[in-house]
Write a protein that holds these residues in place. Sequence first.
Motif: not given
Ligand code: UDP
Length: 405
Positions: A41, A45, A193, A221-223, A228, A252-253, A283, A291, A308, A311-313, A316
Amino acid sequence: MSTLESYIPIVGASTIDELSLLADRLRGVSVQNINSTAVGGGVAEILTRMIPLLKDLGVDARWDVIKGDEKFFEVTKKMHNALHGVDVAITQAEYEAFLDVTRSNAADIQFGDIVFVHDPQPIGLIEHRPDLSSRWVWRCHVDFSRPDPAVWSFLELFLRSYDCAVFSAPAFARQLPIPQVLIPPSIDPLSDKNRDLPDDVVDAVFNRFLIDRSRPVVTQISRFDYLKDPLGVIKAYRLAKKRVDFQLVLAGGGATDDPEGPTLMRQVQEEANKDPDIFVLFLPPASDIEINALQRGSTVILQKSLREGFGLTVAEALWKGKPTIAGAVGGIPLQITHKYSGILTTSIEGTAHWIRQLIQEPRYAEGLGRNGHEHIQNNFLITRHLKDYLLTFLSLTRREDIVYL
Ligand code: UDP
Protein backbone atom coordinates in the motif's frame (compact mmCIF):
# COMPACT_ATOMS: atom_id res chain seq x y z
CA MET A 1 27.01 11.85 -3.19
CA SER A 2 24.67 11.94 -0.24
CA THR A 3 21.17 10.64 -0.76
CA LEU A 4 19.71 14.14 -1.07
CA GLU A 5 22.36 15.43 -3.44
CA SER A 6 21.40 12.76 -5.91
CA TYR A 7 18.05 14.55 -6.42
CA ILE A 8 19.76 17.74 -7.68
CA PRO A 9 19.74 16.71 -11.38
CA ILE A 10 15.98 16.15 -11.13
CA VAL A 11 14.76 19.04 -8.95
CA GLY A 12 17.64 21.52 -8.89
CA ALA A 13 20.09 22.52 -6.14
CA SER A 14 17.89 25.29 -4.71
CA THR A 15 15.17 22.79 -3.77
CA ILE A 16 17.66 20.73 -1.78
CA ASP A 17 19.15 23.84 -0.12
CA GLU A 18 15.68 24.89 0.95
CA LEU A 19 15.02 21.49 2.51
CA SER A 20 18.30 21.64 4.46
CA LEU A 21 17.46 25.10 5.74
CA LEU A 22 14.06 24.00 7.02
CA ALA A 23 15.37 20.75 8.50
CA ASP A 24 18.13 22.56 10.41
CA ARG A 25 15.48 24.30 12.46
CA LEU A 26 14.08 20.98 13.58
CA ARG A 27 17.31 19.68 15.14
CA GLY A 28 16.58 17.95 18.44
CA VAL A 29 12.87 17.50 17.71
CA SER A 30 11.83 13.89 17.25
CA VAL A 31 9.21 13.17 14.58
CA GLN A 32 7.56 9.84 15.03
CA ASN A 33 5.42 8.27 12.32
CA ILE A 34 2.92 5.60 13.28
CA ASN A 35 0.93 3.46 10.83
CA SER A 36 -0.41 -0.07 10.59
CA THR A 37 1.71 -1.89 8.02
CA ALA A 38 5.38 -1.92 7.09
CA VAL A 39 4.76 -3.23 3.58
CA GLY A 40 2.00 -3.05 1.00
CA GLY A 41 0.00 0.00 0.00
CA GLY A 42 0.81 3.63 -0.51
CA VAL A 43 1.43 4.69 3.11
CA ALA A 44 4.17 2.13 3.68
CA GLU A 45 5.61 2.99 0.27
CA ILE A 46 5.90 6.68 1.16
CA LEU A 47 7.28 6.10 4.65
CA THR A 48 9.91 3.67 3.36
CA ARG A 49 11.28 6.41 1.10
CA MET A 50 10.60 9.40 3.34
CA ILE A 51 12.21 8.31 6.63
CA PRO A 52 15.78 7.85 5.27
CA LEU A 53 15.58 11.24 3.50
CA LEU A 54 14.40 12.98 6.67
CA LYS A 55 17.29 11.33 8.53
CA ASP A 56 19.67 12.42 5.81
CA LEU A 57 18.43 15.97 6.43
CA GLY A 58 19.34 15.56 10.11
CA VAL A 59 15.76 15.17 11.36
CA ASP A 60 15.26 12.66 14.17
CA ALA A 61 12.62 10.73 12.19
CA ARG A 62 11.20 7.48 13.52
CA TRP A 63 8.63 4.97 12.31
CA ASP A 64 6.55 2.57 14.40
CA VAL A 65 4.01 0.07 13.12
CA ILE A 66 1.13 -0.85 15.43
CA LYS A 67 0.45 -4.52 16.04
CA GLY A 68 -3.03 -5.94 15.68
CA ASP A 69 -4.75 -9.31 15.50
CA GLU A 70 -7.01 -10.58 12.72
CA LYS A 71 -10.11 -9.15 14.38
CA PHE A 72 -8.58 -5.70 14.66
CA PHE A 73 -7.66 -5.56 10.98
CA GLU A 74 -11.09 -6.84 10.01
CA VAL A 75 -12.60 -3.91 11.90
CA THR A 76 -10.15 -1.37 10.47
CA LYS A 77 -10.74 -2.65 6.92
CA LYS A 78 -14.47 -2.23 7.55
CA MET A 79 -13.78 1.32 8.73
CA HIS A 80 -11.67 1.97 5.64
CA ASN A 81 -14.47 0.73 3.37
CA ALA A 82 -17.10 2.70 5.32
CA LEU A 83 -15.06 5.89 4.98
CA HIS A 84 -14.96 5.24 1.26
CA GLY A 85 -18.77 5.17 1.26
CA VAL A 86 -19.28 1.36 1.28
CA ASP A 87 -22.32 0.28 3.32
CA VAL A 88 -20.96 -1.72 6.31
CA ALA A 89 -22.09 -2.11 9.91
CA ILE A 90 -19.61 -2.10 12.78
CA THR A 91 -20.82 -3.57 16.05
CA GLN A 92 -20.14 -2.27 19.57
CA ALA A 93 -18.00 -5.37 20.22
CA GLU A 94 -15.91 -4.53 17.14
CA TYR A 95 -15.38 -0.94 18.30
CA GLU A 96 -14.29 -2.34 21.66
CA ALA A 97 -11.83 -4.73 19.99
CA PHE A 98 -10.41 -1.68 18.18
CA LEU A 99 -9.97 0.17 21.49
CA ASP A 100 -8.34 -2.85 23.19
CA VAL A 101 -5.68 -3.12 20.50
CA THR A 102 -5.14 0.64 20.64
CA ARG A 103 -4.59 0.40 24.40
CA SER A 104 -2.05 -2.41 24.16
CA ASN A 105 -0.09 -0.61 21.43
CA ALA A 106 -0.05 2.60 23.45
CA ALA A 107 1.67 0.74 26.28
CA ASP A 108 4.47 -0.40 23.93
CA ILE A 109 5.19 2.83 22.05
CA GLN A 110 7.58 5.55 23.18
CA PHE A 111 5.97 8.71 21.78
CA GLY A 112 8.13 11.43 20.16
CA ASP A 113 7.91 15.25 20.23
CA ILE A 114 5.80 15.28 17.06
CA VAL A 115 3.60 12.24 16.60
CA PHE A 116 2.48 11.78 13.01
CA VAL A 117 -0.34 9.24 12.96
CA HIS A 118 -1.31 7.79 9.57
CA ASP A 119 -4.89 6.78 8.78
CA PRO A 120 -7.66 5.46 11.05
CA GLN A 121 -6.00 2.30 12.39
CA PRO A 122 -3.76 4.04 15.01
CA ILE A 123 -5.96 7.16 15.47
CA GLY A 124 -7.01 6.20 19.02
CA LEU A 125 -3.45 6.40 20.34
CA ILE A 126 -4.08 10.10 21.03
CA GLU A 127 -6.10 9.04 24.09
CA HIS A 128 -2.85 7.81 25.57
CA ARG A 129 -0.86 10.96 24.87
CA PRO A 130 1.58 11.10 27.79
CA ASP A 131 1.70 14.90 28.13
CA LEU A 132 0.49 17.98 26.34
CA SER A 133 3.93 19.13 25.23
CA SER A 134 4.01 16.65 22.35
CA ARG A 135 2.27 17.70 19.11
CA TRP A 136 -0.03 15.23 17.36
CA VAL A 137 -0.89 15.26 13.66
CA TRP A 138 -3.43 12.96 12.02
CA ARG A 139 -2.43 12.22 8.44
CA CYS A 140 -5.42 10.98 6.46
CA HIS A 141 -4.64 9.12 3.24
CA VAL A 142 -8.17 7.93 2.48
CA ASP A 143 -10.96 9.60 0.53
CA PHE A 144 -13.03 11.36 3.16
CA SER A 145 -15.56 13.05 0.93
CA ARG A 146 -18.54 10.78 1.75
CA PRO A 147 -17.78 8.94 5.00
CA ASP A 148 -20.26 6.67 6.74
CA PRO A 149 -21.73 8.90 9.52
CA ALA A 150 -21.39 6.34 12.35
CA VAL A 151 -17.73 5.60 11.63
CA TRP A 152 -17.03 9.28 11.12
CA SER A 153 -18.56 10.14 14.55
CA PHE A 154 -16.43 7.48 16.21
CA LEU A 155 -13.22 8.73 14.59
CA GLU A 156 -14.06 12.40 15.08
CA LEU A 157 -14.00 11.97 18.86
CA PHE A 158 -10.28 11.15 18.59
CA LEU A 159 -9.57 13.59 15.81
CA ARG A 160 -10.74 16.55 17.92
CA SER A 161 -7.80 16.00 20.28
CA TYR A 162 -5.17 16.27 17.53
CA ASP A 163 -3.30 19.53 16.96
CA CYS A 164 -3.75 19.34 13.22
CA ALA A 165 -5.04 17.10 10.40
CA VAL A 166 -3.45 16.57 7.00
CA PHE A 167 -5.55 15.55 3.98
CA SER A 168 -4.36 14.60 0.49
CA ALA A 169 -6.85 16.53 -1.62
CA PRO A 170 -9.21 19.51 -1.20
CA ALA A 171 -12.24 17.25 -1.73
CA PHE A 172 -11.35 15.23 1.41
CA ALA A 173 -11.18 18.16 3.81
CA ARG A 174 -13.96 18.32 6.41
CA GLN A 175 -15.51 20.76 8.83
CA LEU A 176 -13.25 20.26 11.86
CA PRO A 177 -12.51 22.11 15.07
CA ILE A 178 -8.75 21.74 14.45
CA PRO A 179 -6.48 23.23 11.76
CA GLN A 180 -6.29 21.32 8.48
CA VAL A 181 -3.46 21.20 5.96
CA LEU A 182 -3.67 19.89 2.39
CA ILE A 183 -0.61 17.90 1.35
CA PRO A 184 -0.81 15.54 -1.61
CA PRO A 185 1.44 12.47 -1.51
CA SER A 186 4.38 11.91 -3.84
CA ILE A 187 6.60 9.38 -5.54
CA ASP A 188 10.33 9.01 -5.25
CA PRO A 189 11.93 9.27 -8.72
CA LEU A 190 15.08 7.51 -7.50
CA SER A 191 13.48 4.48 -5.86
CA ASP A 192 13.81 1.07 -7.51
CA LYS A 193 10.14 1.39 -8.34
CA ASN A 194 10.55 4.58 -10.34
CA ARG A 195 14.14 5.01 -11.51
CA ASP A 196 15.07 4.48 -15.14
CA LEU A 197 15.55 0.84 -16.07
CA PRO A 198 17.54 -0.56 -18.98
CA ASP A 199 15.34 -2.23 -21.57
CA ASP A 200 16.97 -5.62 -21.03
CA VAL A 201 15.81 -5.58 -17.38
CA VAL A 202 12.27 -4.80 -18.56
CA ASP A 203 12.52 -7.62 -21.11
CA ALA A 204 13.78 -10.06 -18.50
CA VAL A 205 10.80 -9.37 -16.22
CA PHE A 206 8.31 -9.81 -19.07
CA ASN A 207 10.03 -13.02 -20.13
CA ARG A 208 9.98 -14.34 -16.57
CA PHE A 209 6.21 -13.82 -16.40
CA LEU A 210 5.80 -15.22 -19.96
CA ILE A 211 4.18 -11.98 -21.21
CA ASP A 212 4.73 -11.28 -24.92
CA ARG A 213 6.13 -7.76 -25.34
CA SER A 214 5.66 -7.88 -29.10
CA ARG A 215 1.89 -7.59 -28.53
CA PRO A 216 0.17 -4.73 -26.65
CA VAL A 217 0.04 -5.10 -22.86
CA VAL A 218 -2.43 -3.32 -20.57
CA THR A 219 -1.53 -3.45 -16.87
CA GLN A 220 -3.07 -2.62 -13.50
CA ILE A 221 -0.80 -2.81 -10.45
CA SER A 222 -2.79 -2.87 -7.21
CA ARG A 223 -3.42 -4.61 -3.97
CA PHE A 224 -6.26 -7.09 -4.53
CA ASP A 225 -8.96 -4.83 -3.10
CA TYR A 226 -12.60 -4.61 -4.29
CA LEU A 227 -12.31 -0.82 -4.48
CA LYS A 228 -9.51 -1.20 -7.05
CA ASP A 229 -12.07 -3.14 -9.13
CA PRO A 230 -9.94 -5.89 -10.71
CA LEU A 231 -13.11 -7.77 -11.70
CA GLY A 232 -14.33 -4.64 -13.51
CA VAL A 233 -10.95 -4.48 -15.25
CA ILE A 234 -11.48 -8.01 -16.58
CA LYS A 235 -14.93 -7.02 -17.87
CA ALA A 236 -13.45 -3.97 -19.62
CA TYR A 237 -10.72 -6.21 -21.10
CA ARG A 238 -13.36 -8.56 -22.53
CA LEU A 239 -15.26 -5.70 -24.15
CA ALA A 240 -12.15 -4.08 -25.62
CA LYS A 241 -10.73 -7.40 -26.77
CA LYS A 242 -13.59 -7.83 -29.23
CA ARG A 243 -12.00 -5.08 -31.35
CA VAL A 244 -8.29 -5.05 -30.55
CA ASP A 245 -5.68 -7.66 -29.64
CA PHE A 246 -3.87 -7.23 -26.31
CA GLN A 247 -2.85 -8.96 -23.09
CA LEU A 248 -4.02 -7.95 -19.62
CA VAL A 249 -1.78 -7.98 -16.55
CA LEU A 250 -3.27 -7.70 -13.05
CA ALA A 251 -0.35 -7.64 -10.66
CA GLY A 252 -0.27 -7.06 -6.95
CA GLY A 253 0.16 -8.42 -3.50
CA GLY A 254 -1.49 -7.87 -0.19
CA ALA A 255 -0.90 -5.72 2.85
CA THR A 256 -0.75 -7.06 6.39
CA ASP A 257 -3.55 -4.67 7.39
CA ASP A 258 -5.87 -5.83 4.57
CA PRO A 259 -7.59 -9.18 5.22
CA GLU A 260 -9.72 -9.10 2.03
CA GLY A 261 -6.85 -9.68 -0.40
CA PRO A 262 -6.63 -13.49 -0.62
CA THR A 263 -10.39 -14.00 -1.26
CA LEU A 264 -10.50 -11.42 -4.02
CA MET A 265 -7.32 -12.73 -5.59
CA ARG A 266 -8.92 -16.20 -5.82
CA GLN A 267 -11.99 -14.71 -7.52
CA VAL A 268 -9.80 -12.82 -9.98
CA GLN A 269 -7.78 -15.95 -10.69
CA GLU A 270 -10.94 -17.97 -11.36
CA GLU A 271 -12.06 -15.38 -13.88
CA ALA A 272 -8.64 -15.21 -15.50
CA ASN A 273 -8.11 -18.97 -15.71
CA LYS A 274 -10.44 -19.00 -18.67
CA ASP A 275 -8.16 -16.79 -20.77
CA PRO A 276 -4.44 -17.31 -21.60
CA ASP A 277 -4.08 -13.57 -22.36
CA ILE A 278 -4.87 -12.55 -18.77
CA PHE A 279 -1.93 -12.69 -16.38
CA VAL A 280 -2.72 -12.53 -12.66
CA LEU A 281 0.60 -12.07 -10.90
CA PHE A 282 1.08 -12.28 -7.17
CA LEU A 283 3.85 -9.90 -6.21
CA PRO A 284 5.60 -10.48 -2.87
CA PRO A 285 6.79 -7.43 -0.88
CA ALA A 286 9.90 -5.78 -2.33
CA SER A 287 8.89 -6.40 -5.94
CA ASP A 288 9.86 -2.86 -6.85
CA ILE A 289 11.94 -3.68 -9.92
CA GLU A 290 9.21 -6.00 -11.19
CA ILE A 291 6.57 -3.26 -10.75
CA ASN A 292 8.83 -0.69 -12.40
CA ALA A 293 9.48 -3.03 -15.34
CA LEU A 294 5.82 -4.00 -15.74
CA GLN A 295 4.81 -0.33 -15.79
CA ARG A 296 7.59 0.66 -18.22
CA GLY A 297 7.03 -2.25 -20.59
CA SER A 298 3.25 -1.88 -20.81
CA THR A 299 1.43 -0.14 -23.63
CA VAL A 300 -1.27 1.32 -21.37
CA ILE A 301 -1.64 1.48 -17.58
CA LEU A 302 -5.01 1.15 -15.85
CA GLN A 303 -6.08 2.15 -12.36
CA LYS A 304 -9.77 1.50 -12.51
CA SER A 305 -10.46 2.35 -8.87
CA LEU A 306 -14.03 2.84 -7.65
CA ARG A 307 -12.75 4.79 -4.64
CA GLU A 308 -9.20 5.92 -4.04
CA GLY A 309 -7.06 7.80 -1.58
CA PHE A 310 -4.47 9.48 -3.75
CA GLY A 311 -3.58 6.61 -6.09
CA LEU A 312 0.21 6.45 -6.08
CA THR A 313 0.21 3.89 -8.88
CA VAL A 314 -1.15 6.59 -11.19
CA ALA A 315 1.74 8.94 -10.36
CA GLU A 316 4.17 6.05 -10.86
CA ALA A 317 2.78 5.31 -14.31
CA LEU A 318 2.66 8.96 -15.40
CA TRP A 319 6.23 9.52 -14.21
CA LYS A 320 7.23 6.77 -16.65
CA GLY A 321 5.43 8.64 -19.43
CA LYS A 322 2.79 5.94 -19.74
CA PRO A 323 -0.66 6.59 -21.19
CA THR A 324 -2.88 5.98 -18.18
CA ILE A 325 -6.60 5.31 -17.86
CA ALA A 326 -7.90 5.72 -14.32
CA GLY A 327 -11.11 6.07 -12.34
CA ALA A 328 -12.17 9.68 -11.75
CA VAL A 329 -12.14 9.21 -7.97
CA GLY A 330 -10.20 10.36 -4.91
CA GLY A 331 -6.89 12.02 -5.73
CA ILE A 332 -6.74 10.71 -9.30
CA PRO A 333 -8.23 13.87 -10.90
CA LEU A 334 -5.45 15.86 -9.20
CA GLN A 335 -3.02 13.82 -11.27
CA ILE A 336 -4.88 13.41 -14.56
CA THR A 337 -6.54 16.13 -16.60
CA HIS A 338 -8.86 14.22 -18.91
CA LYS A 339 -7.54 13.91 -22.47
CA TYR A 340 -4.48 16.01 -21.58
CA SER A 341 -2.34 14.04 -19.16
CA GLY A 342 -4.30 10.78 -19.22
CA ILE A 343 -7.84 9.49 -19.37
CA LEU A 344 -10.44 9.58 -16.58
CA THR A 345 -13.21 6.99 -16.67
CA THR A 346 -16.30 6.21 -14.64
CA SER A 347 -17.51 2.96 -16.23
CA ILE A 348 -16.48 -0.40 -17.62
CA GLU A 349 -17.65 0.61 -21.10
CA GLY A 350 -15.67 3.86 -20.95
CA THR A 351 -12.56 2.02 -19.82
CA ALA A 352 -12.93 -0.48 -22.68
CA HIS A 353 -13.43 2.33 -25.20
CA TRP A 354 -10.27 4.14 -24.11
CA ILE A 355 -8.17 0.96 -23.99
CA ARG A 356 -9.01 0.46 -27.66
CA GLN A 357 -8.36 4.09 -28.56
CA LEU A 358 -4.98 4.27 -26.86
CA ILE A 359 -3.77 1.01 -28.36
CA GLN A 360 -4.91 2.08 -31.82
CA GLU A 361 -3.62 5.65 -31.60
CA PRO A 362 -0.08 5.41 -30.22
CA ARG A 363 0.83 9.04 -31.12
CA TYR A 364 -2.07 10.41 -29.11
CA ALA A 365 -1.26 8.01 -26.28
CA GLU A 366 2.37 9.14 -26.27
CA GLY A 367 1.30 12.79 -25.94
CA LEU A 368 -0.82 11.97 -22.91
CA GLY A 369 2.16 10.19 -21.33
CA ARG A 370 4.46 13.15 -21.99
CA ASN A 371 2.08 15.62 -20.37
CA GLY A 372 1.51 13.24 -17.47
CA HIS A 373 5.25 13.00 -16.80
CA GLU A 374 5.59 16.77 -16.73
CA HIS A 375 2.69 17.13 -14.31
CA ILE A 376 4.24 14.65 -11.88
CA GLN A 377 7.66 16.33 -12.22
CA ASN A 378 6.10 19.69 -11.27
CA ASN A 379 3.79 18.58 -8.48
CA PHE A 380 4.19 15.11 -7.04
CA LEU A 381 7.84 14.34 -6.35
CA ILE A 382 9.09 13.47 -2.88
CA THR A 383 11.09 16.70 -2.48
CA ARG A 384 7.89 18.80 -2.61
CA HIS A 385 6.30 16.42 -0.12
CA LEU A 386 9.29 16.70 2.25
CA LYS A 387 9.10 20.48 2.15
CA ASP A 388 5.38 20.44 2.99
CA TYR A 389 5.99 18.08 5.92
CA LEU A 390 8.92 20.10 7.27
CA LEU A 391 6.83 23.27 7.17
CA THR A 392 3.97 21.51 8.96
CA PHE A 393 6.31 20.19 11.66
CA LEU A 394 7.86 23.62 12.12
CA SER A 395 4.46 25.25 12.43
CA LEU A 396 3.67 22.84 15.28
CA THR A 397 6.97 23.10 17.09
CA ARG A 398 7.06 25.24 20.21
CA ARG A 399 9.08 28.42 19.73
CA GLU A 400 11.63 27.46 22.40
CA ASP A 401 12.36 24.17 20.60
CA ILE A 402 13.20 25.76 17.24
CA VAL A 403 16.91 25.97 16.50
CA TYR A 404 17.98 29.39 15.18
CA LEU A 405 21.37 29.10 13.51
N1 UDP B 1 2.28 -1.76 -4.61
C1 UDP B 1 3.29 -2.65 -4.35
N2 UDP B 1 3.03 -3.96 -4.48
C2 UDP B 1 1.82 -4.41 -4.84
C3 UDP B 1 0.78 -3.50 -5.11
C4 UDP B 1 1.04 -2.15 -4.97
O1 UDP B 1 4.42 -2.27 -4.02
O2 UDP B 1 1.65 -5.61 -4.95
C5 UDP B 1 2.59 -0.34 -4.45
C6 UDP B 1 2.27 0.53 -5.65
O3 UDP B 1 3.33 0.47 -6.58
C7 UDP B 1 2.11 1.88 -4.97
C8 UDP B 1 1.46 1.51 -3.65
O4 UDP B 1 1.80 0.16 -3.39
O5 UDP B 1 3.37 2.45 -4.70
C9 UDP B 1 -0.05 1.60 -3.71
O6 UDP B 1 -0.44 2.90 -3.44
P1 UDP B 1 -1.84 3.47 -3.93
O7 UDP B 1 -1.93 4.84 -3.40
O8 UDP B 1 -1.95 3.31 -5.42
O9 UDP B 1 -2.93 2.51 -3.30
P2 UDP B 1 -3.19 1.92 -1.82
O10 UDP B 1 -2.71 0.50 -1.88
O11 UDP B 1 -2.44 2.75 -0.84
O12 UDP B 1 -4.67 1.98 -1.65
